[in-house]
Motif scaffolding. Structure first.
Motif, short mmCIF file in Angstrom:
data_model
loop_
_atom_site.label_atom_id
_atom_site.label_comp_id
_atom_site.label_asym_id
_atom_site.label_seq_id
_atom_site.Cartn_x
_atom_site.Cartn_y
_atom_site.Cartn_z
N LEU A 1 94.86 22.20 -41.69
CA LEU A 1 93.81 22.18 -40.68
C LEU A 1 93.33 23.58 -40.29
O LEU A 1 92.31 23.72 -39.61
CB LEU A 1 94.29 21.45 -39.43
CG LEU A 1 94.49 19.94 -39.59
CD1 LEU A 1 95.18 19.37 -38.36
CD2 LEU A 1 93.17 19.24 -39.83
N LEU A 2 94.04 24.61 -40.71
CA LEU A 2 93.67 25.98 -40.32
C LEU A 2 92.23 26.36 -40.68
O LEU A 2 91.55 26.99 -39.85
CB LEU A 2 94.65 26.98 -40.91
CG LEU A 2 95.98 27.08 -40.19
CD1 LEU A 2 96.89 28.09 -40.89
CD2 LEU A 2 95.82 27.44 -38.74
N PRO A 3 91.72 26.02 -41.85
CA PRO A 3 90.31 26.37 -42.14
C PRO A 3 89.33 25.74 -41.14
O PRO A 3 88.34 26.36 -40.76
CB PRO A 3 90.08 25.82 -43.54
CG PRO A 3 91.43 25.76 -44.15
CD PRO A 3 92.37 25.44 -43.03
N TRP A 4 89.61 24.52 -40.69
CA TRP A 4 88.75 23.87 -39.70
C TRP A 4 88.84 24.59 -38.37
O TRP A 4 87.84 24.77 -37.68
CB TRP A 4 89.14 22.40 -39.53
CG TRP A 4 88.85 21.58 -40.72
CD1 TRP A 4 89.74 21.18 -41.67
CD2 TRP A 4 87.58 21.10 -41.14
NE1 TRP A 4 89.10 20.46 -42.64
CE2 TRP A 4 87.76 20.39 -42.33
CE3 TRP A 4 86.30 21.18 -40.61
CZ2 TRP A 4 86.72 19.78 -43.01
CZ3 TRP A 4 85.26 20.57 -41.29
CH2 TRP A 4 85.47 19.88 -42.47
N ILE A 5 90.05 24.98 -38.00
CA ILE A 5 90.25 25.68 -36.73
C ILE A 5 89.47 27.00 -36.73
O ILE A 5 88.83 27.34 -35.74
CB ILE A 5 91.76 25.92 -36.49
CG1 ILE A 5 92.44 24.57 -36.22
CG2 ILE A 5 91.99 26.88 -35.34
CD1 ILE A 5 93.95 24.62 -36.23
N ARG A 6 89.52 27.71 -37.85
CA ARG A 6 88.77 28.97 -37.95
C ARG A 6 87.27 28.73 -37.98
O ARG A 6 86.51 29.42 -37.32
CB ARG A 6 89.21 29.73 -39.20
CG ARG A 6 90.53 30.40 -39.03
CD ARG A 6 90.78 31.37 -40.18
NE ARG A 6 92.19 31.29 -40.53
CZ ARG A 6 92.67 30.86 -41.68
NH1 ARG A 6 91.87 30.51 -42.65
NH2 ARG A 6 93.95 30.82 -41.89
#
Length: 64
Positions: A21-26
């Motif tokens: 999910l990190l790419p979405w958070i960024r």
């Protein structure tokens, strides 16, 4: 080599999903990333969310 205990496996699975999910958070500049991750995991575990149905109705978000 022994098997991974069930509790540890669940935690590792959640950690792996959080990492995904990190790419979405960024991209969306999420202000509360831990809350975002918990909400995503809650939705994925919910019996009310049906991924195949959602992807069928929303082909623009389906992966190739």
């Amino acid at each position: 080599m022994s098997a991974i205990p069930a509790g540890l496996k669940r935690r590792l699975d959640r950690l792996h999903r959080a990492w995904e999910l990190l790419p979405w958070i960024r991209a969306f500049q999420v202000r509360k990333p831990m809350e975002f991750i918990e909400q995503c995991l809650l939705i994925e575990r919910s019996l009310l969310f049906d991924p195949p149905f959602y992807l069928e109705r929303n082909p623009d978000v389906a992966r190739e």
